[in-house]
Design an enzyme around this catalytic site. Structure first.
Site, PDB file in Angstrom:
ATOM      1  N   ASP A   1       4.576   0.940  12.216  1.00  9.72           N
ATOM      2  CA  ASP A   1       3.390   0.258  11.674  1.00  9.72           C
ATOM      3  C   ASP A   1       3.283  -1.189  12.147  1.00  9.72           C
ATOM      4  OD1 ASP A   1       3.338   1.911   8.422  1.00  9.72           O
ATOM      5  OD2 ASP A   1       2.810   2.555  10.441  1.00  9.72           O
TER       6      ASP A   1
ATOM      7  N   CYS B   1      -5.357  12.478  12.329  1.00 12.05           N
ATOM      8  CA  CYS B   1      -6.093  11.216  12.301  1.00 12.05           C
ATOM      9  C   CYS B   1      -5.995  10.633  13.706  1.00 12.05           C
ATOM     10  CB  CYS B   1      -5.512  10.276  11.257  1.00 12.05           C
ATOM     11  SG  CYS B   1      -3.916   9.645  11.734  1.00 12.05           S
TER      12      CYS B   1
ATOM     13  N   ARG C   1      -0.254  14.767  12.650  1.00 11.80           N
ATOM     14  CA  ARG C   1       0.201  14.502  11.283  1.00 11.80           C
ATOM     15  C   ARG C   1       0.424  15.801  10.478  1.00 11.80           C
ATOM     16  NH1 ARG C   1      -1.345   9.134  10.224  1.00 11.80           N
ATOM     17  NH2 ARG C   1       0.312   9.118   8.668  1.00 11.80           N
TER      18      ARG C   1
ATOM     19  N   ARG D   1      -8.595  -0.724   4.403  1.00  7.12           N
ATOM     20  CA  ARG D   1      -7.716   0.277   3.772  1.00  7.12           C
ATOM     21  C   ARG D   1      -6.346  -0.325   3.477  1.00  7.12           C
ATOM     22  NH1 ARG D   1      -7.661   5.912   6.748  1.00  7.12           N
ATOM     23  NH2 ARG D   1      -6.186   6.143   5.044  1.00  7.12           N
TER      24      ARG D   1
ATOM     25  N   LYS E   1       0.844  -1.204   0.000  1.00 11.95           N
ATOM     26  CA  LYS E   1       0.000   0.000   0.000  1.00 11.95           C
ATOM     27  C   LYS E   1       0.875   1.248   0.000  1.00 11.95           C
ATOM     28  CE  LYS E   1      -1.877   1.570   3.985  1.00 11.95           C
ATOM     29  NZ  LYS E   1      -1.689   3.007   4.276  1.00 11.95           N
ATOM     30  N   ASN E   2       1.857   1.304   0.900  1.00 11.08           N
ATOM     31  CA  ASN E   2       2.634   2.543   1.060  1.00 11.08           C
ATOM     32  C   ASN E   2       3.713   2.708   0.010  1.00 11.08           C
ATOM     33  OD1 ASN E   2       0.958   3.108   3.146  1.00 11.08           O
ATOM     34  ND2 ASN E   2       2.434   2.669   4.776  1.00 11.08           N
TER      35      ASN E   2
END
Ligand code: EPZ
Length: 418
Positions: free
Chosen positions: A306, A118, A123, A398, A23-24
Site C-alpha cells: 500500500d 478491482c 482479488r 475512500r 481504515k484497514n
C-alpha cells in the site's frame, strides 16, 4: 460526484498534522460487532467513504448504529434481520467480504456477494472459503453469491498457502465463536490484524499469537460488548511522510504509530530523510533531493504494497534509478502511466518498475485509478511545475480523511473542484 483536485506544486511542507484512525483496522473491527448481541463502542473512527459503506452494510444486516458527531460509533447487533451482503454494496467495497465469517459464526448462515476484482488485481477469496469449510461450513457459489451454512463452526488447524490480510481477519472472527480451538498457520502479521485481535479480546475472545504467523483462537460460546479505540492509519502516515520527503519539508505526524512503519521509515532514511520518533509521533525533515531507493513489496513486516505507489512518486524525482518490485498484486502499476503524463521516466519489466529520477515533473491533468495510485498522483502534484488536476478522486476519499485540509495545513496548495 466527479470531484477533482487541483494541486499547485512547489511548496515545502512544514508543521504538524494528526493522523486519523486506520481504515484497514476499522473495517474488520466494525464487522466484529456482528459477533455479539451487546453493544460495541468504537472511537477514533475515520470519516471515510469505505467506513460509511460498511455502516450501510451492517445497517442492512440489522445492526443498530449510532454515530456521534466526532469520531465514535456504537453498534448493537442484538437482532440480525438479513444475513446477507448484497451485490450493490459489495461491488463498491470488496472488504464487505468481512461480514462472511462473523455472520456464519453468529447466525449459522450468510449470503455474501462474491467481491469482484478491482483495478489492482483479481482479488480472489478462495482462502476465506477454504478456511471456513475447514471449520465445517457448507459453502456453495450460486449466481455470484457465496452461500454459507454451519450449525456451529468447529475449531480447526488451517494452513493458508498465501498470506491474506482479510482472509486471516475473517477466519479469526469466525473462530472466536467456534466450538474448540482454531490454529491459523501462515497468518498475516499486519498491525491491523493485531488491532482486530485486541478488540476481540476486549469482547471476551481467547486469542494468542496475533502479530505472528501462527494465531491460536479458543472459541467461546458468546462474546460481550466492549469499548475500543481504532489504531492510527499507518498508510496515511506513510503517505504524509513521503510528501514531506519529496518537498524537502519538515513535518511532525501526531497520533501516529512509528512501531508499525519500520520498513517505510527505513526506506525514507535510505532516501536521505532525517526521522525521529516518540511512541505516538513521527518527525521527518529533508534538506536535499531524495536519493532513489529500491524496494520490494511483501507481507508485513516487510515493505507494504500500500506504500508502493507513493514511493514510485518519490523515485520519480529522486537522484538516481530506483527499482520497485510488486509481489502482492498482479496489476498494481496503474499509477505508472499517469506519473509518465507528469514527466516521470519509468520502464515496466514484469512486476518490476525501473524509475529514472528526474529533476522535476510537469503539471498535467491525470486520472486516479485506485486508492493508493491516486495518492501517488497527489504527491507528484505537490512537486510538479504548475497546477496538476486529478480526476476521479472518489478513490482518494475512500482512504484519506480530510486530505486537502491536512495537506493545506502543512503549507501545500490543494483545492477541490466540485
Ligand atoms: C488487504 O487487502 C488490504 N485491504 C489492502 O489494502 C492491502 O493492499 C492488502 O491487504 C495487502 O496488504 C484491507 O485490509 C481492507 P490479501 P486483502 O488478501 O486482504 C491473494 C488499500 O489500499 N489472495 O492480503 O484483500 C491476493 O490475490 C487496500 O487500503 C488469494 O489468492 O489482500 C493477493 O495476491 C488495497 N486468495 C494476496 O493474496 C484469497 O483468498 C494478498 O491479498 C485471498 C487473497
Amino acid at each position: 460526484m466527479m470531484d477533482k483536485l487541483a494541486i499547485t506544486g512547489g511548496n515545502r511542507l512544514s508543521g504538524s498534522v494528526r493522523m486519523s484512525g486506520g481504515k484497514n483496522a476499522a473495517l474488520p473491527i466494525l464487522c466484529a460487532s456482528l459477533l455479539t448481541a451487546d453493544t460495541l463502542h468504537l472511537t477514533n473512527l475515520p470519516r471515510l467513504n469505505d467506513i460509511s459503506t460498511t455502516l450501510t452494510l451492517l445497517g442492512h444486516v440489522g445492526v443498530r448504529i449510532s454515530l456521534d458527531e466526532q469520531d465514535s460509533v456504537s453498534l448493537s447487533a442484538a437482532c440480525l434481520d438479513r444475513l446477507e451482503a448484497p451485490y450493490d454494496l459489495v461491488k463498491t467495497m470488496r472488504a464487505s467480504i468481512l461480514v462472511l465469517g462473523p455472520l456464519l459464526a453468529r447466525a449459522g448462515e450468510a449470503r455474501v456477494s462474491l467481491p469482484g476484482g478491482c483495478a489492482i488485481g483479481s482479488r480472489p477469496v478462495d482462502l476465506h472459503i477454504k478456511g471456513l469449510q475447514a471449520m465445517g461450513a457448507e459453502i456453495t457459489i450460486e449466481h455470484g453469491y457465496i452461500l454459507a451454512r454451519a450449525t456451529r463452526l468447529q475449531g480447526a488447524r488451517i494452513f493458508m498457502d498465501t498470506v491474506t490480510v482479510t482472509g486471516t481477519e475473517n477466519l479469526m472472527m469466525a473462530a472466536a465463536l467456534a466450538d474448540g480451538t482454531t490454529i491459523l498457520e501462515n497468518a498475516a502479521r499486519e498491525p491491523e490484524i493485531v488491532d482486530l485481535a485486541e478488540c476481540l479480546i476486549a469482547m471476551g475472545a481467547d486469542i494468542q499469537g496475533h502479530g505472528s504467523d501462527t494465531i491460536i483462537i479458543r472459541g467461546r460460546e458468546k462474546l460481550h460488548g466492549a469499548e475500543y479505540r481504532i489504531m492510527p492509519d499507518r498508510i496515511e502516515s506513510g503517505t504524509y511522510l513521503v510528501a514531506a520527503a519529496m518537498t524537502g519539508g519538515d513535518i511532525t505526524l501526531t497520533d501516529a504509530r512509528p512501531d508499525t512503519l519500520d520498513a517505510v521509515i527505513e526506506k525514507l532514511r535510505e532516501a536521505g530523510a532525517k526521522i525521529s520518533c516518540t511512541s505516538d509521533s513521527i518527525s521527518l525533515s529533508m534538506t536535499r533531493r531524495p536519493a532513489s531507493v529500491n524496494l520490494r513489496t511483501a507481507p508485513y513486516p516487510a515493505f507494504p504494497t500500500d506504500m508502493q505507489a507513493q514511493f514510485m512518486a518519490l523515485n520519480s524525482i529522486a537522484l538516481g534509478v530506483g527499482k520497485v518490485t510488486e509481489t502482492i498484486f498482479e496489476n498494481r502499476f496503474m499509477h505508472v502511466q499517469e506519473l509518465q503524463r507528469l514527466g516521470a521516466r519509468i520502464e515496466i519489466d514484469g512486476n518490476m518498475a525501473i524509475v529514472y529520477g528526474q529533476e522535476s515533473l510537469q503539471a498535467a491533468t491525470v486520472m486516479a485509478t485506485d486508492l493508493r495510485a491516486s495518492a501517488s498522483l497527489v504527491l507528484a502534484g505537490l512537486v510538479a511545475d504548475g497546477e496538476t488536476v486529478i480526476d476521479r478522486i472518489y478513490h482518494l476519499d475512500r482512504g484519506y480523511e480530510r486530505l486537502e485540509e491536512k495537506f493545506n495545513q502543512l503549507g501545500a496548495k490543494v483545492r477541490r473542484i466540485r
